[in-house]
Structures are given as C-alpha cells and as structure tokens.
Enzyme design. Structure first.
Site, PDB file in Angstrom:
ATOM      1  N   GLU A 147       4.538   5.677  -7.192  1.00 23.31           N
ATOM      2  CA  GLU A 147       5.803   6.140  -6.595  1.00 23.31           C
ATOM      3  C   GLU A 147       6.506   7.105  -7.547  1.00 23.31           C
ATOM      4  OE1 GLU A 147       8.090   2.917  -4.823  1.00 23.31           O
ATOM      5  OE2 GLU A 147       6.482   2.550  -3.376  1.00 23.31           O
ATOM      6  N   GLU A 205       0.149   0.125  -0.749  1.00 26.89           N
ATOM      7  CA  GLU A 205       1.257  -0.824  -0.555  1.00 26.89           C
ATOM      8  C   GLU A 205       1.618  -0.831   0.924  1.00 26.89           C
ATOM      9  OE1 GLU A 205       4.619  -0.821  -3.245  1.00 26.89           O
ATOM     10  OE2 GLU A 205       3.340  -0.194  -4.917  1.00 26.89           O
TER      11      GLU A 205
END
Ligand code: AHR
Length: 492
Positions: free
Chosen positions: A173, A296
């Site tokens: 991220e 994820e």
C-alpha cells in the site's frame, strides 16, 4: 429450475492453488497467540507454533502465506527479528494496538511455520521506511547459498541451507500506509528496489510483486504497468468488503437482510475490479505474463465490542461464508490473470478462518468454505454459466446463484455454487455438454444468515455431506437451500 451449463470440453485456464492463499500480519492476535505461542507455552506446540492451528490449516491445504504485513511490513526491520531471542529488540507496535512487539517471531520462525504448513512463502519487504540495502540484504540472508556476509549470518543463526522465498512484495500500500507515494514516484522506486531483489538460484526463482492499486484506482494500475510493467511478475490489488463506510462499518453478527444483500453486492464488485484492472494490464501485457495478485481481500466490520480497536478482531458468520465463496468463484473465473489471492487475515484478524481464545480454537464458516473449495486447487477452469434471477432489497440486488466449475487431473468435475438468497431455496440442474453424469458426491455449508461459531458452541456451523439431489438416467438435479455454499464432485 435453474440450469447450470457446463462444457467439460472447454478448458479456460489453470487454477493456481495460490488463489486460495492467506495473509498473516503482526497485528492483534494473529501471529502472537493465534499462531505462535512460543516453545515454553502450555498450549501444545511444535517449535512454538500451535499444533491445533497448524493441523487445521494443513487439512485445508493452505497453499501460500504472506507475512509480515500489511502496513506492518513498511515499518518492519528484519534484523530486529533474528538471532538469540533474548537479545532481540523489544518495541511497541505503533501501527496496530500499541502493544509490545518482542520480535520473537521473525524470519526463521516464519520459514519454520511455512515448513510445518507445507505451504509457499510470500515475504513482503519494506519500501516505506527501509532502504534498498536493507531489502537486498534480507533477500541475500534468506536465499543465498554460498559465502557472503548475510548467508554467513544466517548460518551463524542456525540455518545452513538457504530458504526458498517464492514470492516477494516490494512495499505494501505504497499509496497509503506504505509511504503515501504518488504512482510515478512509486513506479521509479519499485524499479530501483526490485533491481536488488537478486535471484541467486535459477532453481529458486523469486516472483516479484509490485504494489498495485486500492480498489478502483485505475490510474495507479495504468502508471505502474506503463512505467514498471516489464520489471514485475505480479501487481497487487487490495479490496475489502465493508458493508457500511469506513467510519461505521457494521457489526459482524448483528445485521438484517438489507445489510446481508448490501454486503454480497459489494463483494460482487470484485468481479468488476478485476475485469477493469485486467483490461488495463492487457494493454501493456497481452500475453498475461504479469499476474494480478489480490493479496488483501475479505470482510472488514467494526471490531467486536470490548476488544482493542487496533486488533481488528471480528466474528465470522454465514455471511462471511458467502463472501468467501463468491470471491473464490470470481478468482477462479479470472484465473487467466489472477495468479494469487490472499484473504485477510489467517487467525483472529478480519475475515479469519480460525479464532482462538487461550488454548481453545474454533473454525469459522470461512474455514469450511476454503476446505470445500480446495478441490479446485491446480484444476482446469471449465466453461460454465448458471441461469439466475435477481434477489435482494431496494438498490441492493444480487443474482440468486453464483458458481465456478473446474476439472481435476483425474477428470472429476468440481462445482462450487452459492445461494445468495437469505430466504429462498432453488432447484438446480447441471447440464453437461457431451457428457453423462455417472456419480455425485457433495458437501454443503448452510444455516441462517447470522449463524456463527462461538467458543461455547464451536460447531454450530459446519459443513456436512450433501444428499438432497436426484440422479436418474444421467440427469442430475438438486435443491440448494437458502444461504448456502455447496461443493459437488461429479464423475462422468
Ligand atoms: O489487513 C489490515 C490492513 O489493511 C493491512 O495492514 C493493510 O495493508 C490494509 O490497509
């Protein structure tokens, strides 16, 4: 009657077992307590890993495990987690819950866990607060087989042979907790960092994964593929199913039918996300060399009342079973581009397959779905289409049925089909092109939408043999109860 058309002659792609992968972060009670209790714990363990958890995950055929984060990965300095445990650094996990991190679970422990599980290792490196040298030396430490400062250090720490690192993530991220970077900046950083993720042995290649987009950030995918597509093996995608919004996500167990359908509708959005990111990737990579890695995914609710909000501990109901079943079917159907997916997270965090409390453990409805879907691992996706009608409330309409079908190496056909209706059962007839059904066996997970397992009632929701079908003269029909996930194995 809803027909499910299957063409066993039309194979559409290989289903990597890694589509059923998992993720474990230094977050809440995932690693510590959930997996690793230490060698001196009264909880039965092998080299510190809980025996009950390892056994359940082996039964489920866990194919790959990602570690150490998540956001934690970009704050993790791997040298803190090697060497004698008593001299490892003690610190606060500032990102998750402000609790003590004593680094007793580090690189050697993760590799030992993968060994016990019999699964592949996916290590996520630190770009946000780490250096190129630090990342490069970690890879050297883990994988170099020869004389070098890092290989010698590994040997001094008790491991002579190199480890196999199957997958390596270059940051996590990076558009958010991993450094708040812009796509152009990260694309350059990715190119630089990955240069020093050296593959020391042709027998042990490392699959390099670049940080991909959040949800529908198509600009990120475009920039990464344009600037760095040639340097990566995979590009990640993160998407969580949040029934409400990030401020008020909703309860894991207290929800009504409207929220049930909203959750499932939001889950089905995964299909659009994969299609649109794949279309961008196709522009730069027609051969589909670069995998889309959904590392994820899963439900994210308000954490259980009375628990540390930084621990992300949530219950898991039949709604989660449907979310898992829907996503896994979507990944199967996109197996030409999706090469790995990792549900968040393994134990005690978000949509976990296992919950623990002291020495007790329970299997969640999501666990049972993975255990049923394992029959797709390394299968060939078959062309399939199911007739559907809309169900739901107001703007939250979903198809009543959703499926994927594969053929295993022995020629058995595996159907996984979900009934998304909270209240209606449906009759289904599989129709196979140029094949006659000779034998059938099935497993079903069903219940009421809020049903879940607790430590007082750990087996309230569990899969059972499915017998509600009829097979006459090669014609198979079955009744799929409301709110259910079914696996059928068909012999032709
Ligand atoms: O899975 C929990 C967190 O969600 C991860 O650490 C992060 O990558 C994502 O935002």
């Amino acid at each position: 009657m809803f027909r499910l058309y299957i063409n066993p002659q039309h194979k559409k792609g290989h289903i990597n077992k890694e589509l059923q992968g998992h993720f474990s972060e230094h977050l809440g009670r995932c690693i510590y307590e959930g997996i690793y209790v230490g060698e001196n714990s009264p909880v039965p363990n092998t080299n510190g890993m809980r025996n009950d958890v390892v056994e359940a995950l082996r039964e489920m055929q866990i194919p790959v495990l990602r570690w150490p984060g998540g956001c934690f990965a970009d704050e993790y300095h791997w040298m803190d987690g090697i060497g004698p445990k008593e001299s490892r650094k003690r610190m606060i996990n500032t990102h998750w819950g402000g609790v003590l991190e004593d680094n007793s679970f580090g690189t050697h422990e993760f590799m030992e866990l993968c060994r016990q599980l019999g699964c592949k290792a996916y290590v996520n490196g630190n770009v946000g607060s780490g250096t190129v040298r630090e990342m490069s030396e970690w890879v050297e430490y883990m994988t170099f087989d020869g004389v070098s400062p890092m290989a010698d250090l590994r040997k001094a720490n008790g491991r002579k042979e190199p480890y196999t690192v199957d997958y390596f993530g270059v940051g996590n991220e990076s558009w958010g907790c991993g450094g708040n970077m812009l796509p152009e900046y990260y694309a350059n950083e990715y190119r630089r960092y990955q240069t020093y993720v050296r593959v020391y042995s042709a027998e042990r290649p490392i699959y390099k994964i670049a940080c991909g987009p959040s949800e529908g950030d198509y600009g990120w995918t475009e920039t990464l593929m344009r600037m760095a597509g040639g340097y990566m093996d995979g590009l990640s995608l993160h998407y969580y199913t949040v029934p409400g919004n990030w401020e008020k996500k909703g309860s894991a167990t207290e929800f009504d039918e409207a929220e049930w359908y909203k959750t499932l509708r939001k889950t089905l959005y995964m299909d659009e996300l994969i299609s649109r990111h794949s279309a961008i990737m196709d522009k730069y990579d027609k051969e589909k060399r670069v995998g889309l890695i959904v590392d994820e995914w899963g439900t994210w609710y308000d954490c259980e009342p009375g628990t540390n909000p930084g621990f992300l501990y949530q219950q898991n109901s039949m709604r989660d079973a449907l979310v898992a079943g829907i996503n896994l079917n979507i990944f199967n159907k996109h197996c030409d581009r999706v090469k790995m997916a990792n549900i968040a997270q393994l134990v005690n965090v978000l949509q976990a397959v296992i919950l623990t409390e002291g020495d007790r453990m329970l299997l969640t409805p999501t666990y049972h779905v993975f255990n049923m879907y394992k029959h797709h691992q390394e299968g060939e996706l078959l062309d399939s289409y199911v007739e559907t009608e809309e169900t739901g409330v107001e703007e939250d309409k979903v198809p009543n049925l959703q499926e994927s079908v594969s053929m295993d190496k022995d020629g058995h056909i595996h159907i996984t089909i979900n009934n998304l209706s909270a209240s209606e059962a449906y009759e289904v007839e599989p129709v196979l092109a140029q094949a006659v059904v000779k034998e059938v066996k099935g497993t079903i997970l069903t219940g009421s939408m809020r049903d879940h397992n607790t430590f007082d009632e750990p087996e309230r929701v569990q899969s059972k043999e499915f017998t509600d079908y009829s097979l006459k003269d090669g014609r198979l029909t079955f009744k799929l109860p409301a709110c259910s996930v079914l696996h059928l194995e068909i012999g032709v």
